[in-house]
Design a protein around this motif. Sequence first.
Motif, short mmCIF file in Angstrom:
data_model
loop_
_atom_site.label_atom_id
_atom_site.label_comp_id
_atom_site.label_asym_id
_atom_site.label_seq_id
_atom_site.Cartn_x
_atom_site.Cartn_y
_atom_site.Cartn_z
N THR A 368 0.85 -1.19 0.00
CA THR A 368 0.00 0.00 0.00
C THR A 368 0.89 1.24 0.00
O THR A 368 1.86 1.31 0.75
CB THR A 368 -0.91 0.01 1.25
OG1 THR A 368 -1.76 -1.14 1.21
CG2 THR A 368 -1.75 1.27 1.31
N GLU A 371 1.17 7.10 1.48
CA GLU A 371 0.11 8.07 1.76
C GLU A 371 -1.15 7.38 2.27
O GLU A 371 -1.82 7.87 3.19
CB GLU A 371 -0.22 8.88 0.50
CG GLU A 371 0.92 9.75 0.00
CD GLU A 371 1.97 8.96 -0.78
OE1 GLU A 371 1.75 7.75 -1.04
OE2 GLU A 371 3.01 9.56 -1.14
N ALA A 372 -1.48 6.23 1.69
CA ALA A 372 -2.67 5.50 2.11
C ALA A 372 -2.48 4.91 3.51
O ALA A 372 -3.41 4.90 4.32
CB ALA A 372 -2.99 4.39 1.11
#
Length: 429
Positions: A368, A371-372
Amino acid sequence: MKLLIVSQYFWPENFRVNDLAREFSTRGHAVTVLTGLPNYPAGYFSPGYSLRGPYREQYEGVDVIRCPLIPRGSGSGLRLVLNYLSFAVAATVRALLACRKGYDVIFVYEPSPITVGLPAVALALVTRVPVMLWVLDLWPESVSATQAIRSSRLLRWIERMVRFIYRHCDRILVQSRAFFSHVEQQRVPSEKILYFPSWAEGLYETASGRSPVPESVHLPEGFRVMFAGNVGAAQDFDTILTAAERLQSRPDIHWIIVGDGRMLSWVQAEVERRRLRNTVHLLGRHPLETMPAFFAQADALLVTLRREPIFALTIPGKVQSYLASGRPIVAALDGEGARIIEEAGAGIVAPAEHPEALADAVVRLAETPNEARDLMGKRGAAYYATHFNRTVLFDQLERWMRELADRQGGTRSSPESELLLSSERGKLS
């Protein structure tokens, strides 16, 4: 108020009761803690303590009265039983001799064992002081689930003891909403049960920055999955190590264990047997004050529990700390703990005792974008601020204690106050 806290564990042992005692002392209450000689989790007395004491201390404005006990040793079998019983007996005698000072409320901290309630009940029967029991661990269900006790006859005896303790408490606080029905099954009126979840110490809320870990600790480069806390049977380390085995083809993923407990020697042996030394790192126990620094260096914080009905009802205490720290969470657990993490949008949850799903969840999180993952952490921190705010919880607890203090001398609460508490039993989110 004059508050007596009964807890088998207290400073220098790291439990949230330390924070509670400090806070109520800071708020101007006269706080006394009745506790044992510190021996958790090492199994032997902490440096500076022995059967010779000290038996009276001061801790940040709190008066500490200690009791002799048999150290827990390896934390299993007969030695653990003797540890529990020796504290219950010694604390009962100590309470009757040294704690008859006209307290307004007796507050019992019960992460396990339930026998911690016996000294409080004995003192209350003599002094008529109201008792508030905070249930963090359901007995006998928890000892049955961990197979610490297998005798059905002994489990029935424990259940009768639990029922006796509950019956003699004026208020029973539960750390999970799922505990309500189980406590009610012990013939406790619903109006006596209140929802009071755990919180995270204030120091965790500053863990969002990249703080340094202790100089003696070297953290590997790569994606760091960090478990912090008790290394015990309930935490299901077999699932963690099997998931690590499945990801041996990903040497960039590192499993970091910060903590100690009765299963640590087994985990160490399994790491060697499974040849996981390059990706599973056992850092041992570190002071509570250093945990935010460790958390800040983690890419994901790990929480696991075995697949047992009782554990599905429980919110592991580390969940609040993880949420407050603002780091994404990866979990292998069922029930209430899983619900909170998913509801918060704070990470990825796999079923309990499912190493393949845990390994897949870790890979998904590793792949992932940063930022997520940062967004997951922020959502977790926001959820914590809404549902587990430390100040809000302490304010509510203080109000409940003041209501009980009005009953000093054995008078019963008014119907109006009972109705008010009944309406507040589910108010905390």
